[in-house]
Design an enzyme around this catalytic site. Sequence first.
Site, PDB file in Angstrom:
ATOM      1  N   CYS B 153      79.045  -4.276  57.980  1.00 49.74           N
ATOM      2  CA  CYS B 153      78.768  -2.930  58.966  1.00 49.74           C
ATOM      3  C   CYS B 153      78.763  -1.776  58.038  1.00 49.74           C
ATOM      4  O   CYS B 153      78.961  -0.655  58.808  1.00 49.74           O
ATOM      5  CB  CYS B 153      79.884  -3.255  59.944  1.00 49.74           C
ATOM      6  SG  CYS B 153      79.765  -4.721  60.678  1.00 49.74           S
ATOM      7  N   HIS B 286      84.701   5.081  61.890  1.00 48.46           N
ATOM      8  CA  HIS B 286      83.985   3.834  62.070  1.00 48.46           C
ATOM      9  C   HIS B 286      84.644   3.526  63.444  1.00 48.46           C
ATOM     10  O   HIS B 286      83.601   2.707  64.265  1.00 48.46           O
ATOM     11  CB  HIS B 286      84.669   3.053  60.714  1.00 48.46           C
ATOM     12  CG  HIS B 286      84.088   1.678  61.149  1.00 48.46           C
ATOM     13  ND1 HIS B 286      82.672   1.514  61.073  1.00 48.46           N
ATOM     14  CD2 HIS B 286      84.436   0.364  61.138  1.00 48.46           C
ATOM     15  CE1 HIS B 286      82.419   0.225  61.220  1.00 48.46           C
ATOM     16  NE2 HIS B 286      83.451  -0.440  61.259  1.00 48.46           N
ATOM     17  N   HIS B 323      78.992  -1.364  68.967  1.00 45.80           N
ATOM     18  CA  HIS B 323      79.024  -1.241  67.241  1.00 45.80           C
ATOM     19  C   HIS B 323      77.779  -1.860  66.809  1.00 45.80           C
ATOM     20  O   HIS B 323      77.502  -3.058  67.099  1.00 45.80           O
ATOM     21  CB  HIS B 323      80.331  -2.142  66.994  1.00 45.80           C
ATOM     22  CG  HIS B 323      80.412  -2.222  65.532  1.00 45.80           C
ATOM     23  ND1 HIS B 323      79.546  -1.553  64.442  1.00 45.80           N
ATOM     24  CD2 HIS B 323      81.328  -2.799  64.786  1.00 45.80           C
ATOM     25  CE1 HIS B 323      79.854  -2.038  63.257  1.00 45.80           C
ATOM     26  NE2 HIS B 323      81.265  -2.714  63.373  1.00 45.80           N
TER      27      HIS B 323
END
Lengths: 87, 728
Positions: B153, B286, B323
């Site tokens: 990610c 994040h 996400h």
Amino acid sequence: MDPAELRSAIKRLIVAELHLPGRDPESIEDDAPLFGGALGLDSLDALQLAMTLEEQFDVRVPEGDEARAIFRSVRGIAEFVAKVRGG
Amino acid sequence: MTVRLWVTGLGLVTPLGHGVEATWERLVRGDRAIGPVTLFEAANQRTTLAAEVAGVVVPGPGWSRSSAMAAEAAGEAMRAAGVDVRRARVGLVVGGTTGGMFETERLLAHLHEEPDCRESLVEMLSHPLTATGDRVEEVLGPFVRVRTLASACSSGANALVVAATWLRAGEVDVVVAGASDGLCRLTHTGFNALAALDPEGCRPFDRRRRGTTLGEGAGFAVLERAESARARGATPVAELAGWAVGCEAHHITHPAPDGSIVAALVERAIARAGLTPRDVDYVSAHGTGTVHNDAMEAQALRRALGAEVHRIPVSSSKGQIGHTLGAAGSIEAVVTALVVSRRTLVPTAGLDEPDPAFGLVHVPHVGRPASRVRVAISNAFGFGGMDTVLVLTDATGDTGARATSAPVASRAVVVTGAAILAPCGLLGDEACARLVDAPAPALAPGPVDPDPYLDPGRARRLDRASRLGVVAAQHALAGAALEDDEAAIVLGSAFGSVDASAAFVHRIFARGPRSASPAEFPNLVPSAQVGHASIYLGLHGPAFATADLATAGESAFVQAVQLVRGGESSSALAGAVELRSDIVERVLAALFSGASRPGLQRVDLAAVVVVEGEQAARSRGARILARVRQTLEWRGKEGPPADLVAPPGDACEVVVARGSTGVDELLEGTPWARCPRLACAPALGESDGLGAAALAVAASRIGHGRTRQVLVLGLAPGRGYAIVLSPP
């Protein structure tokens, strides 16, 4: 399956599914804490073990606090499996 | 010469809309794009919520939602920047983790079930990670070079870092960099199995948060050196002023709880931009909404920003767009660039009850203008603890004395270690030097057993590919006698863990989503092997995987050399890991290998070399095998660029993965055509990772006096690498 046999089956499952090399399943004590203890298991192992128990014993493992109670030890898991399958 | 890096164009495809403006307007408004999954059957899952992109047009065979979104976002960024690929040397960096998984997972499950199936090959054209960059190049290229990378990610953030290293080295004029990931059953089921998804939708930094929500999308930015951008009349949106990349080396799915590594990266990124925490005006977190990430990230920000944390607004867009996995780092970097250029903060949606333990300043529910947003941080963290921090600043002001703008001293790079693990054994540099001398040994492609070389307790979570990679890496490190826990690691693979992914989706289709293995899922992420290696070996430097069909090993090597040359790390491990694979052998090789490769059996293979800055290697008294004289990479059918250096007379060799007619054609008319040609395949067996073995062999042959200079030539359809190694 009698309770002792069930606990042995669960111990074998733990060693095989969580890749605990060289660990004798019978060396895992019935009441020893499974996670954060001597076995070095963590929450990723707990998830893997829950999935495996569902597959092997055809049970639905709950999440959260209920799961924490079940996963406290091999005895906790065995009692849960016996109760669900017996009931 | 100072080098400042301007962001001159942005492109977005997100669940909130197509294009920068559509996304921005709804982001600031606090709209949430989270709803029930419609792309596939998601019943019987812990959560059926996701953030999907509506209206993705997939042009045809070979395309996927991932590549379609990538082409759209990259195209928008290039138009905004006014980039003309015919008038400048333009490079492309594409991050991502899912590629064409959504389009091919049913077929993969079928291929797993019926190993003899040979139909529907064309559908697999969209599968590899490289397909995204290839499709983008078809519609927006030509590009002078293309890199496909994955670091879970943080892939998208690392795409921008790679772009920065290319620009600082002066190797290209413009880089189009970003990432794209489409939703698929594999990731949705995998994150459900990990109990990492919030059944009520992602609520970053909320006291009640229970996980993230998966999204999809693409974000791309155009980066160029300020000087050349100014010369062509471009205007900056923002400046990429600093960055820091590193690994926690802690756990494959859990962040290190104390946040110390992330804190150190935030500090380094700020310092590199010539700034201090007092200058920071905003943090794009994040902020996944998982219990552990948000706690760790808050702790890291408190550590790194000190008392300033009570002033600096922090937000996460994941409550709105989910996400977006590999794309998250680039989408959020694009949003962060917009925040500084428009002096408007974007919010954290879903944040009703901020976790009081965090001590952060939030922007709940809706965005708002801010009097000063000149310096902003964008965080991206990935599985395996691969963390990247970017600093984006207002390009119109003078916000700091950049370390990034200091003159770039290109370091000489040397090879100090090499190892190959293959059916013929575990070979160090001496054995590598001899490998291609003897007539081809009768291959007994028996199993490769990495386990005798591993600590069974620490290796228990490693899949087979990771085990092979770790063994080759630690053998190469031992040969180099290198102990550098800041070393980078870059490992290539043509198609990743395609057989394991097929088995995983087969199980989901056959037995339902609750049978998905949470322990196995993280190993299917394309950067899993690099992540495991960094954890096992305790490496805290930059880490990512590259993919480039059968030249994945060469791409990893060139990438690692670029990191060391540009001063991003003082040493790096570079190589390839490839498992023998039914699906590669029967389906993918036929589609993507171009030339036929008759006769040789596919084998398990890992090959790794150690590269270091020459000065650092000499000052620690290292034995140097070879110096990296030149690295060239190109796209298209042409051969190496005209500036390929010539061999210095006799006693030079050309080392290739396998003999092929393409090699003769490419070298015709060059002085290298006269040099003996050595192929690795006859000695090792067939593998898409042979390019890394060729590099290990080449460096070892020079180091052990068997030849003077070596050209390693790596070729796959539409791409090539030429690497010249010389004596130290």
